[in-house]
Design a protein around this motif. Structure first.
Motif, PDB file in Angstrom:
ATOM      1  N   ARG A 149     -32.075 -57.818   4.008  1.00 32.33           N
ATOM      2  CA  ARG A 149     -31.665 -57.263   2.720  1.00 32.33           C
ATOM      3  C   ARG A 149     -32.641 -57.560   1.580  1.00 32.33           C
ATOM      4  O   ARG A 149     -32.515 -56.997   0.501  1.00 32.33           O
ATOM      5  CB  ARG A 149     -30.259 -57.768   2.375  1.00 32.33           C
ATOM      6  CG  ARG A 149     -29.224 -57.208   3.341  1.00 32.33           C
ATOM      7  CD  ARG A 149     -27.846 -57.794   3.174  1.00 32.33           C
ATOM      8  NE  ARG A 149     -26.919 -57.151   4.103  1.00 32.33           N
ATOM      9  CZ  ARG A 149     -26.764 -57.510   5.377  1.00 32.33           C
ATOM     10  NH1 ARG A 149     -27.476 -58.523   5.867  1.00 32.33           N
ATOM     11  NH2 ARG A 149     -25.929 -56.858   6.166  1.00 32.33           N
ATOM     12  N   ILE A 162     -40.913 -49.338   4.943  1.00 27.29           N
ATOM     13  CA  ILE A 162     -39.785 -49.733   5.789  1.00 27.29           C
ATOM     14  C   ILE A 162     -38.968 -48.504   6.162  1.00 27.29           C
ATOM     15  O   ILE A 162     -38.829 -47.575   5.373  1.00 27.29           O
ATOM     16  CB  ILE A 162     -38.899 -50.800   5.107  1.00 27.29           C
ATOM     17  CG1 ILE A 162     -38.378 -50.304   3.744  1.00 27.29           C
ATOM     18  CG2 ILE A 162     -39.648 -52.111   4.942  1.00 27.29           C
ATOM     19  CD1 ILE A 162     -37.423 -51.285   3.070  1.00 27.29           C
ATOM     20  N   TRP A 163     -38.425 -48.511   7.392  1.00 27.50           N
ATOM     21  CA  TRP A 163     -37.627 -47.414   7.914  1.00 27.50           C
ATOM     22  C   TRP A 163     -36.271 -47.923   8.382  1.00 27.50           C
ATOM     23  O   TRP A 163     -36.130 -49.100   8.761  1.00 27.50           O
ATOM     24  CB  TRP A 163     -38.319 -46.752   9.106  1.00 27.50           C
ATOM     25  CG  TRP A 163     -39.460 -45.845   8.783  1.00 27.50           C
ATOM     26  CD1 TRP A 163     -39.434 -44.491   8.650  1.00 27.50           C
ATOM     27  CD2 TRP A 163     -40.829 -46.215   8.574  1.00 27.50           C
ATOM     28  NE1 TRP A 163     -40.684 -43.997   8.371  1.00 27.50           N
ATOM     29  CE2 TRP A 163     -41.558 -45.030   8.318  1.00 27.50           C
ATOM     30  CE3 TRP A 163     -41.497 -47.442   8.570  1.00 27.50           C
ATOM     31  CZ2 TRP A 163     -42.919 -45.030   8.071  1.00 27.50           C
ATOM     32  CZ3 TRP A 163     -42.849 -47.449   8.328  1.00 27.50           C
ATOM     33  CH2 TRP A 163     -43.557 -46.254   8.071  1.00 27.50           C
ATOM     34  N   THR A 164     -35.299 -47.019   8.407  1.00 29.70           N
ATOM     35  CA  THR A 164     -33.944 -47.377   8.839  1.00 29.70           C
ATOM     36  C   THR A 164     -33.778 -47.302  10.358  1.00 29.70           C
ATOM     37  O   THR A 164     -32.768 -47.762  10.878  1.00 29.70           O
ATOM     38  CB  THR A 164     -32.903 -46.457   8.185  1.00 29.70           C
ATOM     39  OG1 THR A 164     -33.267 -45.083   8.425  1.00 29.70           O
ATOM     40  CG2 THR A 164     -32.833 -46.712   6.684  1.00 29.70           C
ATOM     41  N   ASN A 171     -34.883 -43.026   7.281  1.00 23.76           N
ATOM     42  CA  ASN A 171     -35.232 -43.069   5.850  1.00 23.76           C
ATOM     43  C   ASN A 171     -36.415 -44.001   5.619  1.00 23.76           C
ATOM     44  O   ASN A 171     -36.438 -45.125   6.106  1.00 23.76           O
ATOM     45  CB  ASN A 171     -34.032 -43.550   5.028  1.00 23.76           C
ATOM     46  CG  ASN A 171     -32.948 -42.502   4.937  1.00 23.76           C
ATOM     47  OD1 ASN A 171     -33.228 -41.315   4.813  1.00 23.76           O
ATOM     48  ND2 ASN A 171     -31.693 -42.924   5.024  1.00 23.76           N
ATOM     49  N   ARG A 173     -38.945 -46.003   2.896  1.00 21.30           N
ATOM     50  CA  ARG A 173     -39.123 -46.554   1.544  1.00 21.30           C
ATOM     51  C   ARG A 173     -40.506 -47.187   1.488  1.00 21.30           C
ATOM     52  O   ARG A 173     -40.882 -47.964   2.377  1.00 21.30           O
ATOM     53  CB  ARG A 173     -38.039 -47.602   1.246  1.00 21.30           C
ATOM     54  CG  ARG A 173     -38.244 -48.342  -0.087  1.00 21.30           C
ATOM     55  CD  ARG A 173     -37.240 -49.481  -0.227  1.00 21.30           C
ATOM     56  NE  ARG A 173     -37.537 -50.336  -1.352  1.00 21.30           N
ATOM     57  CZ  ARG A 173     -36.835 -50.381  -2.489  1.00 21.30           C
ATOM     58  NH1 ARG A 173     -35.783 -49.586  -2.627  1.00 21.30           N
ATOM     59  NH2 ARG A 173     -37.163 -51.193  -3.461  1.00 21.30           N
ATOM     60  N   VAL A 183     -33.704 -54.394  -0.789  1.00 17.32           N
ATOM     61  CA  VAL A 183     -34.361 -53.267  -0.120  1.00 17.32           C
ATOM     62  C   VAL A 183     -33.743 -51.927  -0.480  1.00 17.32           C
ATOM     63  O   VAL A 183     -34.225 -50.886  -0.042  1.00 17.32           O
ATOM     64  CB  VAL A 183     -34.344 -53.456   1.411  1.00 17.32           C
ATOM     65  CG1 VAL A 183     -35.157 -54.672   1.815  1.00 17.32           C
ATOM     66  CG2 VAL A 183     -32.913 -53.564   1.930  1.00 17.32           C
ATOM     67  N   TYR A 186     -30.053 -47.637   0.979  1.00 17.85           N
ATOM     68  CA  TYR A 186     -30.232 -46.982   2.272  1.00 17.85           C
ATOM     69  C   TYR A 186     -30.716 -47.961   3.351  1.00 17.85           C
ATOM     70  O   TYR A 186     -30.461 -47.755   4.535  1.00 17.85           O
ATOM     71  CB  TYR A 186     -31.214 -45.821   2.157  1.00 17.85           C
ATOM     72  CG  TYR A 186     -30.708 -44.688   1.296  1.00 17.85           C
ATOM     73  CD1 TYR A 186     -29.681 -43.859   1.726  1.00 17.85           C
ATOM     74  CD2 TYR A 186     -31.250 -44.459   0.031  1.00 17.85           C
ATOM     75  CE1 TYR A 186     -29.202 -42.820   0.931  1.00 17.85           C
ATOM     76  CE2 TYR A 186     -30.786 -43.430  -0.768  1.00 17.85           C
ATOM     77  CZ  TYR A 186     -29.759 -42.620  -0.317  1.00 17.85           C
ATOM     78  OH  TYR A 186     -29.285 -41.611  -1.109  1.00 17.85           O
ATOM     79  N   HIS A 187     -31.423 -49.013   2.927  1.00 20.79           N
ATOM     80  CA  HIS A 187     -32.023 -49.943   3.883  1.00 20.79           C
ATOM     81  C   HIS A 187     -31.303 -51.289   3.955  1.00 20.79           C
ATOM     82  O   HIS A 187     -31.707 -52.153   4.725  1.00 20.79           O
ATOM     83  CB  HIS A 187     -33.490 -50.163   3.529  1.00 20.79           C
ATOM     84  CG  HIS A 187     -34.334 -48.932   3.666  1.00 20.79           C
ATOM     85  ND1 HIS A 187     -34.322 -47.915   2.736  1.00 20.79           N
ATOM     86  CD2 HIS A 187     -35.189 -48.541   4.640  1.00 20.79           C
ATOM     87  CE1 HIS A 187     -35.151 -46.960   3.119  1.00 20.79           C
ATOM     88  NE2 HIS A 187     -35.686 -47.304   4.269  1.00 20.79           N
ATOM     89  N   ASP A 188     -30.258 -51.450   3.170  1.00 19.81           N
ATOM     90  CA  ASP A 188     -29.531 -52.720   3.140  1.00 19.81           C
ATOM     91  C   ASP A 188     -28.950 -53.034   4.524  1.00 19.81           C
ATOM     92  O   ASP A 188     -28.070 -52.337   5.022  1.00 19.81           O
ATOM     93  CB  ASP A 188     -28.395 -52.636   2.119  1.00 19.81           C
ATOM     94  CG  ASP A 188     -27.723 -53.968   1.889  1.00 19.81           C
ATOM     95  OD1 ASP A 188     -27.005 -54.434   2.796  1.00 19.81           O
ATOM     96  OD2 ASP A 188     -27.905 -54.554   0.821  1.00 19.81           O
ATOM     97  N   VAL A 191     -33.129 -52.412   7.984  1.00 14.89           N
ATOM     98  CA  VAL A 191     -34.587 -52.337   8.070  1.00 14.89           C
ATOM     99  C   VAL A 191     -34.953 -52.552   9.536  1.00 14.89           C
ATOM    100  O   VAL A 191     -34.890 -53.673  10.041  1.00 14.89           O
ATOM    101  CB  VAL A 191     -35.260 -53.397   7.181  1.00 14.89           C
ATOM    102  CG1 VAL A 191     -36.777 -53.317   7.317  1.00 14.89           C
ATOM    103  CG2 VAL A 191     -34.843 -53.223   5.725  1.00 14.89           C
ATOM    104  N   ARG A 192     -35.349 -51.487  10.229  1.00 15.53           N
ATOM    105  CA  ARG A 192     -35.524 -51.592  11.688  1.00 15.53           C
ATOM    106  C   ARG A 192     -36.957 -51.349  12.148  1.00 15.53           C
ATOM    107  O   ARG A 192     -37.261 -51.545  13.325  1.00 15.53           O
ATOM    108  CB  ARG A 192     -34.553 -50.629  12.381  1.00 15.53           C
ATOM    109  CG  ARG A 192     -33.096 -51.012  12.097  1.00 15.53           C
ATOM    110  CD  ARG A 192     -32.099 -50.249  12.924  1.00 15.53           C
ATOM    111  NE  ARG A 192     -30.760 -50.773  12.704  1.00 15.53           N
ATOM    112  CZ  ARG A 192     -29.911 -50.297  11.797  1.00 15.53           C
ATOM    113  NH1 ARG A 192     -30.281 -49.289  11.012  1.00 15.53           N
ATOM    114  NH2 ARG A 192     -28.708 -50.819  11.655  1.00 15.53           N
TER     115      ARG A 192
END
Length: 203
Positions: A149, A162-164, A171, A173, A183, A186-188, A191-192
């Protein structure tokens, strides 16, 4: 001709010191992470930048990655360890100090504002360059933290993406700067996958 006294010399010296102090930039980062990249960013070890962060961490994990392709920045996790014992943490720090060029690339935190659990990711290929490091699947780090987070980048990894989803999907960012207290919605906790690199990017 006016005579120069000790008092006048002291006044000249004081004026010079004030001018020099006022000419130094403090380098304060923008809260929106939109600050342009520094002309010559200095290597910053996240674990040394603010040691008090780790005093409040509930658990510290260390994950080690190496770059498997110097052209693309693809990486492989080669080990990880977690500890809640401060003495063991200190011992691990001594070991890392002897393994140059192993450096901190990024700290992942389980809560916003750099709180909760932390996973420090170490790169065995040295600080970031324009190619950087690509983490196609952050399963290990997410498992250690229960979700990412907030994070802190380090050692010239001034640009981040960073991507979801794993494999740089979902998504996206983009961030610049070192400190990211959240983050975003959307990424909370999602972050994968991630890229970190020296900024500006070449190519």
């Amino acid at each position: 001709m006016a005579r120069i006294t000790r008092q006048s010399l002291r006044a000249i010296a004081a004026t010079f010191c004030v001018t020099a102090i006022l000419s130094v930039s403090t380098g304060v980062a923008s809260a929106t992470n939109e600050m342009p990249p520094p002309v010559a960013p200095q290597a910053v070890s996240a674990s040394e930048a603010d040691p008090e962060r780790f005093e409040k961490a509930e658990k510290i994990c260390d994950t080690y990655v190496r770059r498997t392709n110097d052209q693309t920045g693809d990486t492989q996790v080669i080990g990880d360890t977690c500890s809640e014992d401060p003495a063991l943490r200190a011992g691990a720090e001594r070991i890392k100090a002897q393994r140059a060029p192993v450096v901190v690339l990024v700290e992942f935190w389980s809560l916003p504002d750099l709180e909760g659990l932390v996973d420090r990711v170490y790169g065995w290929s040295g600080p970031c360059d324009p190619v950087g490091y690509r983490f196609s699947n952050l399963t290990t780090m997410n498992a250690n933290l229960g979700g990412i987070r907030s994070y802190v980048a380090a050692n010239l990894c001034y640009g981040q993406e960073i991507w979801t989803n794993p494999n740089f999907a979902g998504n996206l960012r983009r961030d610049t700067g070192y400190y990211h207290p959240w983050v975003g919605p959307y990424h909370d906790g999602a972050v994968r996958s991630m890229k970190v690199y020296a900024y500006p990017v070449i190519g």
